[in-house]
Scaffold this motif. Structure first.
Motif, short mmCIF file in Angstrom:
data_model
loop_
_atom_site.label_atom_id
_atom_site.label_comp_id
_atom_site.label_asym_id
_atom_site.label_seq_id
_atom_site.Cartn_x
_atom_site.Cartn_y
_atom_site.Cartn_z
N ALA A 186 0.83 -1.21 0.00
CA ALA A 186 0.00 0.00 0.00
C ALA A 186 0.86 1.25 0.00
CB ALA A 186 -0.92 -0.01 1.21
N LEU A 187 1.90 1.28 0.82
CA LEU A 187 2.78 2.44 0.88
C LEU A 187 3.48 2.66 -0.46
CD1 LEU A 187 4.41 1.87 4.40
CD2 LEU A 187 2.50 3.38 3.82
N ALA A 188 3.96 1.58 -1.07
CA ALA A 188 4.66 1.69 -2.35
C ALA A 188 3.74 2.21 -3.45
CB ALA A 188 5.26 0.33 -2.72
N ARG A 189 2.50 1.72 -3.49
CA ARG A 189 1.56 2.14 -4.53
C ARG A 189 1.20 3.61 -4.38
NH1 ARG A 189 -3.05 -1.08 -3.29
NH2 ARG A 189 -4.08 -0.32 -5.18
N LEU A 190 1.00 4.06 -3.14
CA LEU A 190 0.69 5.48 -2.91
C LEU A 190 1.86 6.36 -3.35
CD1 LEU A 190 -0.97 5.11 0.59
CD2 LEU A 190 -2.10 6.07 -1.44
N ARG A 191 3.06 5.97 -3.00
CA ARG A 191 4.23 6.79 -3.35
C ARG A 191 4.51 6.78 -4.85
NH1 ARG A 191 7.37 4.81 2.09
NH2 ARG A 191 7.07 6.74 3.28
N LYS A 192 4.19 5.68 -5.51
CA LYS A 192 4.38 5.65 -6.96
C LYS A 192 3.38 6.55 -7.66
CE LYS A 192 4.55 2.53 -10.93
NZ LYS A 192 4.41 1.12 -11.40
N ALA A 193 2.13 6.54 -7.20
CA ALA A 193 1.08 7.35 -7.83
C ALA A 193 1.22 8.82 -7.49
CB ALA A 193 -0.29 6.85 -7.41
N MET A 194 1.71 9.12 -6.28
CA MET A 194 1.84 10.50 -5.81
C MET A 194 3.21 10.66 -5.14
SD MET A 194 -2.02 10.90 -4.19
CE MET A 194 -2.06 9.18 -3.64
N PRO A 195 4.25 10.90 -5.92
CA PRO A 195 5.60 10.99 -5.34
C PRO A 195 5.73 12.07 -4.26
CG PRO A 195 5.71 10.80 -7.73
CD PRO A 195 4.27 11.01 -7.38
N ASP A 196 4.85 13.05 -4.28
CA ASP A 196 4.92 14.13 -3.29
C ASP A 196 4.04 13.87 -2.07
OD1 ASP A 196 2.53 14.31 -4.71
OD2 ASP A 196 2.44 16.50 -4.58
N ILE A 197 3.50 12.67 -1.91
CA ILE A 197 2.54 12.42 -0.84
C ILE A 197 3.21 12.49 0.53
CG2 ILE A 197 2.81 9.90 -0.79
CD1 ILE A 197 -0.28 9.77 -0.40
N THR A 198 2.47 13.05 1.49
CA THR A 198 2.87 13.05 2.89
C THR A 198 2.11 11.92 3.57
OG1 THR A 198 3.28 15.43 2.96
CG2 THR A 198 2.85 14.34 5.06
N LEU A 199 2.85 10.99 4.19
CA LEU A 199 2.24 9.84 4.83
C LEU A 199 2.42 9.94 6.34
CD1 LEU A 199 3.26 6.91 2.47
CD2 LEU A 199 1.05 8.06 2.62
N ARG A 200 1.31 9.78 7.04
CA ARG A 200 1.31 9.79 8.50
C ARG A 200 0.80 8.44 8.99
NH1 ARG A 200 1.17 12.96 12.98
NH2 ARG A 200 -0.05 12.07 14.68
N THR A 201 1.32 7.97 10.13
CA THR A 201 0.81 6.73 10.70
C THR A 201 0.88 6.76 12.22
OG1 THR A 201 0.86 4.32 10.47
CG2 THR A 201 2.98 5.41 10.80
N THR A 202 0.18 5.80 12.83
CA THR A 202 0.30 5.57 14.27
C THR A 202 0.66 4.10 14.48
OG1 THR A 202 -2.10 5.24 14.33
CG2 THR A 202 -1.28 7.36 15.06
N ARG A 236 10.48 5.65 6.49
CA ARG A 236 10.66 7.10 6.58
C ARG A 236 9.34 7.87 6.43
NH1 ARG A 236 15.86 8.73 6.36
NH2 ARG A 236 15.42 10.66 5.26
N PHE A 237 8.43 7.61 7.37
CA PHE A 237 7.16 8.33 7.37
C PHE A 237 7.40 9.81 7.65
CE2 PHE A 237 5.73 4.03 8.13
CZ PHE A 237 4.56 3.97 7.39
N ASP A 238 6.62 10.64 6.97
CA ASP A 238 6.72 12.08 7.19
C ASP A 238 6.24 12.46 8.58
OD1 ASP A 238 7.29 13.14 4.26
OD2 ASP A 238 5.75 11.59 4.12
N ARG A 239 5.23 11.75 9.07
CA ARG A 239 4.65 12.01 10.39
C ARG A 239 4.36 10.66 11.04
NH1 ARG A 239 6.22 16.16 8.47
NH2 ARG A 239 4.95 17.88 7.67
N LEU A 240 4.65 10.52 12.32
CA LEU A 240 4.45 9.23 12.99
C LEU A 240 4.28 9.44 14.48
CD1 LEU A 240 6.29 5.90 12.30
CD2 LEU A 240 6.17 6.74 14.65
N GLY A 241 3.31 8.73 15.06
CA GLY A 241 3.14 8.70 16.50
C GLY A 241 3.12 7.26 16.96
N CYS A 242 3.70 6.99 18.13
CA CYS A 242 3.70 5.63 18.66
C CYS A 242 3.20 5.66 20.10
CB CYS A 242 5.11 5.03 18.61
SG CYS A 242 5.16 3.29 19.16
N PHE A 243 2.28 4.76 20.41
CA PHE A 243 1.68 4.69 21.74
C PHE A 243 2.06 3.39 22.42
CE2 PHE A 243 -0.99 7.27 19.00
CZ PHE A 243 -1.19 8.40 19.77
#
Length: 444
Positions: A284-300, A324-331
């Motif tokens: 999923a991450l690879a497909r998003l980055r291929k379709a939108m190279p400028d995408i900002t990805l955030r996760t928890t 290398r997520f642009d934004r990330l939080g870990c609980f």
């Protein structure tokens, strides 16, 4: 009456508070930000994890403490804690005057008036989760240029650690027409950025037999006045070609996506009852980055889930460094009563907390590099306000959701105005924020 509204927790909860506030105003009441001036304090609670429950209880007790100076003050508890614990609240905190389950949000005016004019016994109002109103007329409690738009309620995923289905019930999606109608209202009020929220955006419409997130984005993209559409939250196993294509073709939809992954080890994901495995996530991450190279990805992420081995934890840290997520939080994992994971063997809390901190240290290194790479670049930002202490305008890029992500701090002798867009040049960075100046073109 003067009513003070305290809303805690997620944007979905805030959207509920906005609807209740509108009902109260329409009935002739007023709102006040000052608890000391209030005739009634409504605490709209979160009850998702232990820290949120503690925050909710502290706010309820603080509201009840106001009765010492104002014996006629009424305290009303709404939201997730009220739905989850119901009669326990009035038993444990007898100073509370009303407890309102989510299905009774639509009756908040009558409930508050009953609490004020009725007997000394607390008012309790609940109802079936299926009767919980999904939308309705609302106020805008955020800064006027952006607003959260809830498109669905509840969840069918049944992750073993999550209490959301116990609190909010099964997935129920609004209709596309209903969502668009609210978007048009928000645009008419001056909102420029829509932030779509649901427990799982990518399941929108599934309860009616067909996922409809792509046609919804098409419809929202056509709403005049809206300039940015931001998406929170998408599950990796439901990131389809149709969904990606809708993000690409609709120019108002920002190339930003919050994907709550929770873990990367397939065995841990299986224990969490997540629907995908490691390969699902990475694909999923690879497909998003291929379709939108400028995408900002955030996760928890969750660290310290029951049964997580040292090897699985190290794999999680390596995943953070690799992707290398642009934004990330870990609980640190929090066991929630009534969930399957709470019945599993738990590891010590100090181990969970140390693992979560280690993940965030790994992410800090990643963020520092990603932020530094933006220095010297030019980007479009939206202004949120002004920090008079530091003499900086607080703005956000396309890659920054309000309240949870970074800020672009702009030094400018030319006034910037909330809700306006500007082009800035990035001059410096730290691990979280960027520091910028207006470009010559923007100054002109």
């Amino acid at each position: 009456m003067k009513i003070a509204i305290i809303s805690l927790g997620c944007p979905k909860n805030q959207a509920d508070a906005d609807v209740m506030a509108h009902s109260l105003l329409a009935a002739g009441h007023t709102t006040t930000p000052e608890l000391s001036e209030a005739d009634c304090i409504m605490v709209n609670t979160c009850g998702f994890i232990e820290s949120a429950k503690q925050e909710a209880i502290e706010n309820i007790l603080n509201a009840c403490a106001g009765k010492a100076g104002n014996p006629n003050l009424k305290v009303v508890v709404t939201g997730c804690l009220a739905e989850r614990y119901r009669h326990e609240i009035v038993t444990e905190i007898p100073e509370v005057d009303a407890v309102v389950g989510m299905a009774s949000n639509k009756n908040i005016v009558e409930i508050i008036e009953e609490a004020v004019n009725g007997t000394s016994e607390p008012v309790e109002a609940y109802g079936a989760k299926e009767e919980y109103a999904l939308g309705g007329a609302r106020v805008i409690s955020t800064p006027s240029h952006y607003a959260y738009l809830k498109i669905a309620e509840g969840c069918n995923n049944r992750c073993t650690y999550c209490a959301i289905p116990l609190i909010r019930g099964n997935l129920r999606s609004r209709t596309i027409d209903d969502v668009v109608k609210e978007a048009e209202f928000l645009a008419g009020q001056g909102v420029k950025e829509l932030i779509l929220v649901a427990q799982d955006l990518t399941a929108f419409g599934q309860d009616r037999g067909e996922v409809e997130i792509a046609p919804l984005l098409d419809a929202l993209n056509a709403v005049e006045g809206i300039e940015w559409i931001r998406l929170l939250y998408a599950y990796p196993e439901r990131i389809t070609d149709e969904f990606i294509d809708a993000m690409v073709r609709n120019k108002k939809v920002l190339h930003y996506l919050d994907i709550p992954i929770q873990h990367i080890d397939s065995d841990v994901l299986r224990a969490m009852n997540r629907k995908g495995d490691e390969q699902t996530v990475r694909t999923a991450l690879a497909r998003l980055r291929k379709a939108m190279p400028d995408i900002t990805l955030r996760t928890t992420l969750i660290a310290g889930f029951p049964g997580e081995t040292e090897e699985q934890f190290e794999k999680l840290c390596a995943f953070v460094r690799e992707e290398r997520f642009d934004r990330l939080g870990c609980f640190a994992y929090s066991e929630e009563e009534g969930t399957p994971a709470a019945r599993m063997e738990q590891m010590p809390m100090e181990v969970r907390e140390e693992r979560a901190a280690a993940v965030m240290r790994a992410q800090a290194d990643v963020m520092n590099e990603l932020q530094a790479a933006k220095v010297g670049g030019v980007m479009q930002v939206i202004c949120d306000g002004y920090d008079d202490e530091n003499d900086l305008y607080l703005c956000r890029s396309r890659g920054d959701a309000p309240e949870i992500d970074s800020e672009v701090c702009v030094a400018s002798e030319t006034p910037l105005y909330p809700g306006n867009f500007y082009t800035v040049c990035i001059k410096d960075s730290d691990v979280y924020d960027l520091y910028a100046e207006l470009t010559e073109e923007a100054e002109q």
